[in-house]
Design a protein around this motif. Structure first.
Motif, PDB file in Angstrom:
ATOM      1  N   THR A  12       0.853  -1.176   0.000  1.00 49.09           N
ATOM      2  CA  THR A  12       0.000   0.000   0.000  1.00 49.09           C
ATOM      3  C   THR A  12       0.887   1.224   0.000  1.00 49.09           C
ATOM      4  OG1 THR A  12      -1.344  -1.266   1.545  1.00 49.09           O
ATOM      5  CG2 THR A  12      -2.075   0.920   1.024  1.00 49.09           C
ATOM      6  N   ARG A  14       0.991   5.275   0.337  1.00 50.97           N
ATOM      7  CA  ARG A  14       0.247   6.451   0.766  1.00 50.97           C
ATOM      8  C   ARG A  14       0.525   7.600  -0.178  1.00 50.97           C
ATOM      9  NH1 ARG A  14       0.400   8.195   6.946  1.00 50.97           N
ATOM     10  NH2 ARG A  14       0.664  10.158   5.900  1.00 50.97           N
ATOM     11  N   ARG A  16       0.364  11.379  -0.680  1.00 53.74           N
ATOM     12  CA  ARG A  16       0.243  12.586   0.130  1.00 53.74           C
ATOM     13  C   ARG A  16      -0.411  13.685  -0.687  1.00 53.74           C
ATOM     14  NH1 ARG A  16       6.250  12.243   2.633  1.00 53.74           N
ATOM     15  NH2 ARG A  16       5.819  10.501   4.015  1.00 53.74           N
TER      16      ARG A  16
END
Length: 134
Positions: A12, A14, A16
């Protein structure tokens, strides 16, 4: 007989919001510079007249158009985006000074683009360091 089991690993990542926003700004700025470069490179009469008023010769129109186009492409390349933004910021310093001293025009637009390009260069300073070390 044995049955081999395979495991699937999901990574996974992330995303931003600040990174996404920075890329959006870079893409928009790149589009603006492409739109600015094409009339210079195609010999649009308005650009020919403007660079004639500057008094440096039409060679400058071609140089500026090529630099704008190269900077626009560089903004879209992850390894080059910081350097491209820095280079465009320097080009915009020249454009601002040219507006003030050679054309007697407002430098508001080039200064606005200069601030955006400088902000991109600032946020991409890590990529500039990596590129300079190579």
């Amino acid at each position: 007989m044995s049955t081999a089991m395979t495991r699937t690993t999901t990574v996974t990542r992330r995303v931003r919001p600040g990174t996404v926003a920075l890329w959006v700004v870079q893409v928009v700025l790149a589009a603006m510079f492409v739109m600015a470069a094409l009339p210079k490179l195609s010999g649009d009469p308005v650009m020919v007249d403007m660079f004639g008023a500057v008094g440096a010769g039409q060679w400058l129109r071609y140089v500026v158009g090529v630099l704008e186009l190269a900077g626009a492409i560089g903004l879209l390349v992850p390894r080059l985006c910081g350097l491209a933004a820095g280079g465009l910021a320097l080009l915009l310093v020249g454009a601002s000074l040219t507006n003030i001293f050679a054309l007697g025009a407002s430098p508001a637009i080039p200064i606005g683009y200069l601030l955006v390009a400088a902000a991109i260069a600032w946020f991409r300073r890590a990529s500039i360091r990596v590129a300079v070390r190579r």
